[in-house]
Structures are given as structure tokens and as C-alpha cells.
Design a protein around this motif. Structure first.
Motif, PDB file in Angstrom:
ATOM      1  N   HIS A 246      30.143  45.949  45.007  1.00  0.00           N
ATOM      2  CA  HIS A 246      31.105  46.027  46.107  1.00  0.00           C
ATOM      3  C   HIS A 246      31.346  44.676  46.766  1.00  0.00           C
ATOM      4  O   HIS A 246      32.331  44.510  47.481  1.00  0.00           O
ATOM      5  N   SER A 247      30.467  43.736  46.531  1.00  0.00           N
ATOM      6  CA  SER A 247      30.582  42.421  47.183  1.00  0.00           C
ATOM      7  C   SER A 247      30.597  41.267  46.176  1.00  0.00           C
ATOM      8  O   SER A 247      30.651  40.110  46.580  1.00  0.00           O
ATOM      9  N   GLY A 248      30.577  41.582  44.886  1.00  0.00           N
ATOM     10  CA  GLY A 248      30.379  40.547  43.876  1.00  0.00           C
ATOM     11  C   GLY A 248      31.515  39.562  43.719  1.00  0.00           C
ATOM     12  O   GLY A 248      31.335  38.480  43.163  1.00  0.00           O
ATOM     13  N   GLY A 249      32.710  39.906  44.210  1.00  0.00           N
ATOM     14  CA  GLY A 249      33.823  38.979  44.129  1.00  0.00           C
ATOM     15  C   GLY A 249      34.014  38.139  45.378  1.00  0.00           C
ATOM     16  O   GLY A 249      34.901  37.274  45.420  1.00  0.00           O
ATOM     17  N   ASP A 250      33.181  38.360  46.389  1.00  0.00           N
ATOM     18  CA  ASP A 250      33.359  37.683  47.679  1.00  0.00           C
ATOM     19  C   ASP A 250      33.382  36.162  47.540  1.00  0.00           C
ATOM     20  O   ASP A 250      34.271  35.488  48.076  1.00  0.00           O
ATOM     21  N   GLY A 251      32.396  35.629  46.855  1.00  0.00           N
ATOM     22  CA  GLY A 251      32.261  34.181  46.779  1.00  0.00           C
ATOM     23  C   GLY A 251      33.467  33.525  46.139  1.00  0.00           C
ATOM     24  O   GLY A 251      33.978  32.506  46.640  1.00  0.00           O
ATOM     25  N   ALA A 252      33.967  34.086  45.042  1.00  0.00           N
ATOM     26  CA  ALA A 252      35.121  33.504  44.352  1.00  0.00           C
ATOM     27  C   ALA A 252      36.367  33.578  45.217  1.00  0.00           C
ATOM     28  O   ALA A 252      37.148  32.622  45.292  1.00  0.00           O
ATOM     29  N   LEU A 253      36.572  34.705  45.890  1.00  0.00           N
ATOM     30  CA  LEU A 253      37.755  34.864  46.735  1.00  0.00           C
ATOM     31  C   LEU A 253      37.699  33.929  47.940  1.00  0.00           C
ATOM     32  O   LEU A 253      38.722  33.355  48.341  1.00  0.00           O
ATOM     33  N   GLN A 254      36.518  33.766  48.478  1.00  0.00           N
ATOM     34  CA  GLN A 254      36.371  32.881  49.633  1.00  0.00           C
ATOM     35  C   GLN A 254      36.563  31.419  49.238  1.00  0.00           C
ATOM     36  O   GLN A 254      37.277  30.664  49.902  1.00  0.00           O
TER      37      GLN A 254
ATOM     38  N   ALA B 282      34.602  38.976  38.859  1.00  0.00           N
ATOM     39  CA  ALA B 282      35.112  38.158  39.966  1.00  0.00           C
ATOM     40  C   ALA B 282      36.288  37.286  39.544  1.00  0.00           C
ATOM     41  O   ALA B 282      37.270  37.138  40.283  1.00  0.00           O
ATOM     42  N   SER B 283      36.221  36.684  38.362  1.00  0.00           N
ATOM     43  CA  SER B 283      37.313  35.804  37.927  1.00  0.00           C
ATOM     44  C   SER B 283      38.586  36.590  37.666  1.00  0.00           C
ATOM     45  O   SER B 283      39.691  36.116  37.978  1.00  0.00           O
ATOM     46  N   GLU B 284      38.473  37.788  37.107  1.00  0.00           N
ATOM     47  CA  GLU B 284      39.651  38.623  36.884  1.00  0.00           C
ATOM     48  C   GLU B 284      40.263  39.056  38.209  1.00  0.00           C
ATOM     49  O   GLU B 284      41.495  39.062  38.376  1.00  0.00           O
ATOM     50  N   LEU B 285      39.405  39.436  39.162  1.00  0.00           N
ATOM     51  CA  LEU B 285      39.909  39.854  40.464  1.00  0.00           C
ATOM     52  C   LEU B 285      40.590  38.694  41.174  1.00  0.00           C
ATOM     53  O   LEU B 285      41.658  38.867  41.779  1.00  0.00           O
ATOM     54  N   LEU B 286      40.008  37.511  41.084  1.00  0.00           N
ATOM     55  CA  LEU B 286      40.607  36.333  41.697  1.00  0.00           C
ATOM     56  C   LEU B 286      41.990  36.070  41.118  1.00  0.00           C
ATOM     57  O   LEU B 286      42.957  35.826  41.855  1.00  0.00           O
ATOM     58  N   ALA B 287      42.103  36.115  39.797  1.00  0.00           N
ATOM     59  CA  ALA B 287      43.400  35.880  39.155  1.00  0.00           C
ATOM     60  C   ALA B 287      44.430  36.912  39.613  1.00  0.00           C
ATOM     61  O   ALA B 287      45.595  36.580  39.864  1.00  0.00           O
TER      62      ALA B 287
END
Length: 228
Positions: free
Chosen positions: A69-77, A45-50
Motif C-alpha cells: 500500500h505504500s511501496g510506490g511512495d518513494g518514487a512518486l515523491q 513503483a516504476s510502472e505506477l510512476l510512469a
């Protein structure tokens, strides 16, 4: 690990948690016209956010609730304020994500709870119109996204591979087979898979998977008739 590759208007985002420099199990997210299809696993999630901070990402859609498939949702939101939508059946699961088995926590990570909006029948971007196609089997809330004009089918985990070697205990093989027949009828030209990548012969790949499963079912029926 994150590797992004452009394929015309579609950017493939290759994600995985690594151990000793080797990916444990990979998954793909895709960015097209400001729409991020799936958000990978919690461990990336942190890499995707960056990465998303430097891209034109305006919204996120999950094909289903599974943690890869949903694990980055919280960080992006939380960090970018991105609107996130998921199939209606996935919404309550994402809001109170169950504790995962240990192997899934090791490979993907444990997601936090996140509030998302239910998907409608269509997802529209500036230049594209994606039809939301319910395709249960892998899980009850699974959907595909079909861009009819371009012939793109974002297939989540419906396809994965032509020859299935194993299934989760909660998957429904016959339901998946019917979902495959349903998307084959759409005649997609490009299959955009969350684990295999982009497949140019979309119809051929789906037809071969259907044939493989039908053949496997026929063998099983023959063995049962013999009492085996």
C-alpha cells in the motif's frame, strides 16, 4: 503489471508483480479527484510512476504502512514531488521500514525509507471530503476513508473478502470485527477495497463478513466448551 480502469469518477489501478506472465498477488490503488489512495508495492513503483506522469495526481494517502500500500511512495515523491500522508502510527515505520520476510520481498519487494506527513481527521480535494476513520485490526495504524456525501468507503485491507481463509500472525481478529461494525454504522453505498475492487452493495458485503466472523467465533467457543 498495471491495468487502469475508470469507474465513473474513480479510477482503479490494478497492480502486481508477475512471474512467467502471471500475477503473484494483486493489489489496487485508486485515483479520485487528484487523490491517489495507496501506491501499490515496491515492485510496481516504476510502472505506477510512469502511469501517474500522464494523470492528474496531486497527492497520495496511504491507508496503512504495509508494503503493498505504500511501496510506490518513494518514487512518486522523488520524481513528482507529490505530498504524501499516512496514518500517524505509520509515519515512523515508513521512515525506517523494517526488513521484510523473504516471501514478502518476493511478492511485493522491499520498500525504501520515505518521509511522509501524518494524516489529519479529514482529507479534502476540490470536489470531495474524505473522513479519516481509524480501523485497527489488520494493523494498528489502519484507516479507512469515507466520503459521506457519495457513500464511498475506501476500505484498505479491512474487508479484502467476505470469508477470511488466513490471517497474518500480527492481526487482531476481534479488533478487526469491531472496526467492521464501526464502518457498517456509516452505511456506505460503495465499498472500494484494495484487493477485491469496487463492491456496489457495500453495507451488505460488510454485514456478511461480520456474520461470517461471528459465526466462526461461535463455532470456536462451542468447540472449546467441548474441550476440543
Amino acid at each position: 503489471m498495471l491495468k487502469a480502469t475508470a469507474h465513473g469518477p474513480i479510477t482503479r489501478v490494478h497492480l502486481a508483480r508477475t512471474a512467467l506472465g502471471r500475477p503473484l498477488y494483486t493489489v489496487e490503488a485508486y485515483l479520485v479527484d487528484g487523490l491517489l489512495v495507496d501506491s501499490g508495492c515496491p515492485a510496481t513503483a516504476s510502472e505506477l510512476l510512469a502511469w501517474c506522469r500522464g494523470q492528474d495526481v496531486r497527492r497520495v494517502v496511504n491507508t496503512h504502512h504495509h508494503e503493498d500500500h505504500s511501496g510506490g511512495d518513494g518514487a512518486l515523491q522523488a520524481a513528482l514531488g507529490l505530498p504524501i500522508a499516512a496514518p500517524a502510527g505509520a509515519v515512523p515505520i515508513l521512515a525506517d521500514f523494517p526488513r521484510l520476510q523473504i516471501y514478502r520481498r518476493i511478492v511485493w519487494g522491499q520498500p525504501g525509507d520515505v518521509t511522509v506527513q501524518p494524516l489529519g481527521d479529514v482529507v479534502e480535494t476540490d470536489h470531495h471530503r474524505f473522513e479519516v476513520v481509524p480501523t485497527p485490526g489488520h494493523c494498528p495504524d489502519h484507516v479507512c476513508l469515507f466520503e459521506r456525501e457519495q457513500g464511498w468507503l475506501f476500505s484498505g485491507d479491512l474487508y479484502v473478502h467476505e470469508r477470511v481463509r488466513y490471517m497474518r500472525a500480527d492481526e487482531d481478529a476481534l479488533c478487526s470485527l469491531e472496526s467492521l461494525r464501526q464502518v457498517l454504522a456509516l452505511r456506505p453505498r460503495l465499498l472500494v477495497c484494495s484487493h477485491t475492487g469496487l463492491i456496489e452493495d457495500g453495507c451488505g458485503a460488510i454485514a456478511r463478513k461480520i456474520a461470517y466472523w461471528e459465526g466462526l467465533a461461535g463455532q470456536a467457543r462451542a468447540l472449546r466448551r467441548e474441550g476440543l
